[in-house]
Every structure is written in C-alpha cells, then in structure tokens.
Design a protein around this motif. Structure first.
Motif, short mmCIF file in Angstrom:
data_model
loop_
_atom_site.label_atom_id
_atom_site.label_comp_id
_atom_site.label_asym_id
_atom_site.label_seq_id
_atom_site.Cartn_x
_atom_site.Cartn_y
_atom_site.Cartn_z
N PHE A 1 0.86 -1.17 0.00
CA PHE A 1 0.00 0.00 0.00
C PHE A 1 0.90 1.22 0.00
O PHE A 1 1.98 1.21 0.59
CB PHE A 1 -0.93 -0.01 1.22
CG PHE A 1 -2.03 -1.02 1.12
CD1 PHE A 1 -3.31 -0.66 0.73
CD2 PHE A 1 -1.77 -2.35 1.40
CE1 PHE A 1 -4.32 -1.61 0.64
CE2 PHE A 1 -2.77 -3.31 1.31
CZ PHE A 1 -4.05 -2.94 0.93
N ASN A 2 0.45 2.28 -0.66
CA ASN A 2 1.30 3.43 -0.93
C ASN A 2 1.19 4.49 0.16
O ASN A 2 0.26 4.49 0.97
CB ASN A 2 0.91 4.04 -2.28
CG ASN A 2 2.09 4.22 -3.19
OD1 ASN A 2 3.19 4.47 -2.72
ND2 ASN A 2 1.88 4.11 -4.49
N ALA B 1 5.43 -8.84 -10.40
CA ALA B 1 4.94 -7.47 -10.34
C ALA B 1 4.72 -7.08 -8.88
O ALA B 1 4.48 -7.94 -8.02
CB ALA B 1 3.63 -7.33 -11.12
N LEU B 2 4.82 -5.79 -8.62
CA LEU B 2 4.56 -5.23 -7.30
C LEU B 2 3.36 -4.31 -7.39
O LEU B 2 3.36 -3.35 -8.16
CB LEU B 2 5.79 -4.49 -6.77
CG LEU B 2 5.72 -3.97 -5.34
CD1 LEU B 2 7.11 -3.97 -4.71
CD2 LEU B 2 5.13 -2.55 -5.27
N VAL B 3 2.33 -4.62 -6.61
CA VAL B 3 1.07 -3.87 -6.63
C VAL B 3 1.04 -2.89 -5.48
O VAL B 3 1.24 -3.26 -4.32
CB VAL B 3 -0.14 -4.82 -6.52
CG1 VAL B 3 -1.44 -4.03 -6.57
CG2 VAL B 3 -0.10 -5.89 -7.60
N GLU B 4 0.83 -1.62 -5.79
CA GLU B 4 0.53 -0.60 -4.78
C GLU B 4 -0.98 -0.40 -4.81
O GLU B 4 -1.52 0.28 -5.68
CB GLU B 4 1.26 0.70 -5.10
CG GLU B 4 2.78 0.63 -4.96
CD GLU B 4 3.26 0.72 -3.52
OE1 GLU B 4 2.41 0.72 -2.60
OE2 GLU B 4 4.48 0.82 -3.31
N VAL B 5 -1.67 -1.03 -3.86
CA VAL B 5 -3.12 -1.14 -3.95
C VAL B 5 -3.79 0.23 -3.86
O VAL B 5 -4.55 0.62 -4.76
CB VAL B 5 -3.65 -2.07 -2.85
CG1 VAL B 5 -5.18 -2.16 -2.93
CG2 VAL B 5 -3.04 -3.47 -2.98
N LEU B 6 -3.54 0.97 -2.79
CA LEU B 6 -4.14 2.29 -2.57
C LEU B 6 -3.19 3.11 -1.71
O LEU B 6 -2.24 2.57 -1.13
CB LEU B 6 -5.50 2.15 -1.86
CG LEU B 6 -6.64 1.51 -2.65
CD1 LEU B 6 -7.80 1.17 -1.72
CD2 LEU B 6 -7.11 2.41 -3.79
N PHE B 7 -3.47 4.40 -1.61
CA PHE B 7 -2.65 5.30 -0.80
C PHE B 7 -3.22 5.40 0.62
O PHE B 7 -4.37 5.83 0.81
CB PHE B 7 -2.58 6.69 -1.43
CG PHE B 7 -1.57 6.81 -2.54
CD1 PHE B 7 -0.32 7.36 -2.31
CD2 PHE B 7 -1.86 6.33 -3.81
CE1 PHE B 7 0.62 7.47 -3.32
CE2 PHE B 7 -0.93 6.44 -4.84
CZ PHE B 7 0.32 7.00 -4.58
N LEU B 8 -2.40 5.06 1.59
CA LEU B 8 -2.82 5.18 2.98
C LEU B 8 -2.76 6.62 3.46
O LEU B 8 -3.19 6.92 4.59
CB LEU B 8 -1.95 4.30 3.88
CG LEU B 8 -1.99 2.80 3.58
CD1 LEU B 8 -1.19 2.03 4.62
CD2 LEU B 8 -3.42 2.28 3.52
#
Length: 324
Positions: free
Chosen positions: A188-189, A270-277
């Motif tokens: 998560f970003n 792959a690396l997933v950044e799901v959403l921004f915290l």
C-alpha cells in the motif's frame, strides 16, 4: 545368491548342521541382494520451516537506511531452479513489510494510526491464498500468518550488517527454491501529498521475462481497478510503471537489481501498490468491512487472467484461429 541354493536332500545325522548353514547363506544372500539393488530415488528436500527474520519491500525498508546488524544465521536458501522438478501452477505472494519495518500508515486527524501497511498486506495475502488454491495454484507466502518473515536474511557481503538488498535476497532465494512461476508483491502506498490517490503496479522492464512481467502487471492493474470500481469506489487508475526508479536502481524484490547476488528465476513478477494510505478517499474505502476481500478477488482475477493467456490449455493452444 539365491536363498535356495543350499537346499539339501540328505537326511542323515548332519541334517541339522546343513539346515543351519543354509539359513546362514540365505541371510547372506538377502544382504548381498539388498546391497546390490539400485538405490531408491531421493526426492528434493522440502522448503525449510518458518524462521524469524526481517523483510524487504517497496517503502523505506528498501533503502540503504534500512541496514541493520547482521543476523547470526545459516546460509540463505540457494537458487536452484526447481520449476522443472516441481511442475504445475506455482505462485508466491509477498506481503510487503513487517512489524520491524511497518511501511506506510493511515492516520486520523489526531495522528492515531488507523492502518499499518504491513498488517494490510498480510491480511490481503492470506485472503488471496485460498482463492488461488481454489483455482489450482500451489501458493507460497513470504511471511507466516503471524507476520514473521519465512526466511531470515544473512550478511551476504560480509560487512557486518544486513542491508535492504540482502533482505530481498533471502526472499528471492526462497521463491526460486519454491519453483514459483509468478511473484506478486503486495503493498500500500504513502506520500507526503494527501491528494495523491489510486492504484499502480510496478514491473521490471528488463531481463528475459520482460513481456511476462508487463502482462502480469497489466492484468493485475486492470482487474484490481475493475473490482474496486464494481464495489462502488471510483479508484484512480495510475497505470503500470517501470521498477527502475529508486536511487539504488530497480526494486530488489522483483529480482533484477544488479546489487543482487542471485536474481529472479520466475517467469513473471509485479509489485502492486493497492491504494494510498495517505489519501482520505482511499482510506475511506479501506475502512469498509468488505474492502480487503474486494482487493483479494481483484488480484485473483488478474493472476488467473495472466495465467490463462500465458499458459492456454493444450487443446486450446493447438486450435486453429477462427476465420474472419
């Protein structure tokens, strides 16, 4: 020697001694037969049991500042490519960060932590694992259900401390030894600008599997964004991006950074950044009770779509194209 070679037809007073000799020869024959028989094939050793350690991910733990004291531990896992002897649909999930390097955090107005990245990534990974197993995948996870890294890193270069790339190296060795075809690292970003929001996916645009990396990243992004939007949140699609942007080069966990002693053997990662915290809207979605299940289903769909395209069934692969 055949056990019956000493059978006697004499029934005089020496019969008892002959029978005793025959029994001894029988035993010797069996022993010789066992010694000369072909050895039983030795199977590959199992993946080592979980051990406490430290992990590498996409946030601050990636940087040189993450270096810590060397761990008194045995050698890290080797990089034998077991994909040939361990066939099938094999995938590894990497829930980024851990309690020692928690990553990004969502906070309320008073500064209280609502979510820690390392907790969310672990929860998503263990929601995703059974979904993939139901699709026929064998799944490894780089952290145990309690959050501990499965494999402890070691001081690879002998400088007395364990650095970020060495934490990643332990994971990469473990994933290679598992024989994974696919790696998905879950993050998560976070950023200083709270207006930045959305989903993005990183991949290595280099190496022999560049096309597979790109395909996996595209499928993950498309499916995850679609799943979140179908759940009622209009998430921003930030696209797929090269992993070659850190000051030290490519993301270590994706396995193609030149600092690594042993690189990735999988066919797609792959690396997933799901959403921004750090974004209130993204955090608002994550506070929904169904949010992590929505995310897991979206990732499952992306992985299945990638696999179906990369590994079509044999009959489908041989089927001629339909006429226009």
């Amino acid at each position: 020697m055949h056990p019956h070679a000493h059978r006697s037809t004499c029934y005089d007073g020496a019969a008892m001694g002959l029978r005793a000799a025959a029994a001894l020869c029988c035993l010797l024959g069996v022993a010789l037969s066992m010694a000369c028989s072909p050895a039983t094939p030795v199977t590959a050793p199992p993946v080592p049991p979980p051990a406490p350690g430290e992990a590498e991910g996409h946030g601050e733990e990636d940087g040189p500042a993450a270096a810590g004291p060397a761990q008194a531990d045995g050698p890290a896992q080797g990089t034998t490519d077991l994909a040939v002897v361990l066939p099938g649909k094999r995938i590894c999930l990497d829930p980024g960060h851990d309690a020692n390097s928690p990553g990004a955090a969502a906070r309320d107005a008073s500064g209280r932590v609502i979510f820690d990245e390392h907790v969310l990534t672990l929860e998503v990974a263990y929601r995703l694992k059974p979904l993939l197993e139901a699709e026929g995948f064998s799944v490894c996870v780089t952290r145990t259900p309690d959050g501990s890294p499965v494999v402890r890193p070691r001081d690879e270069n002998g400088n007395g401390r364990v650095e970020g790339w060495e934490r990643a190296q332990a994971k990469i060795d473990y994933i290679n030894a598992f024989g994974a075809h696919v790696l998905v690292s879950i993050h998560f970003n976070g950023i200083s600008d709270p207006s930045v929001r959305g989903t993005e996916v990183y991949y290595s645009d280099t190496g022999p599997h560049e096309a597979g990396n790109r395909s996996l990243a595209s499928n993950l992004l498309e499916s995850l964004v679609a799943a979140i939007r179908s759940a009622g949140y209009q998430v921003a699609d930030r696209g797929i991006r090269s992993d070659n942007y850190k000051p030290y080069g490519r993301l270590w966990i994706l396995g193609h950074n030149d600092q690594l002693a042993r690189k990735a053997l999988w066919e797609a990662g792959a690396l997933v950044e799901v959403l921004f915290l750090t974004n209130p809207d993204d955090v608002g979605f994550l506070q929904r009770p169904d949010a992590l299940d929505v995310i897991a289903r979206g990732l499952r769909e992306g992985i299945v779509r990638y696999w179906s395209a990369a590994h079509p069934p044999p009959d489908q692969a041989r089927r001629p194209a339909s006429p226009p």
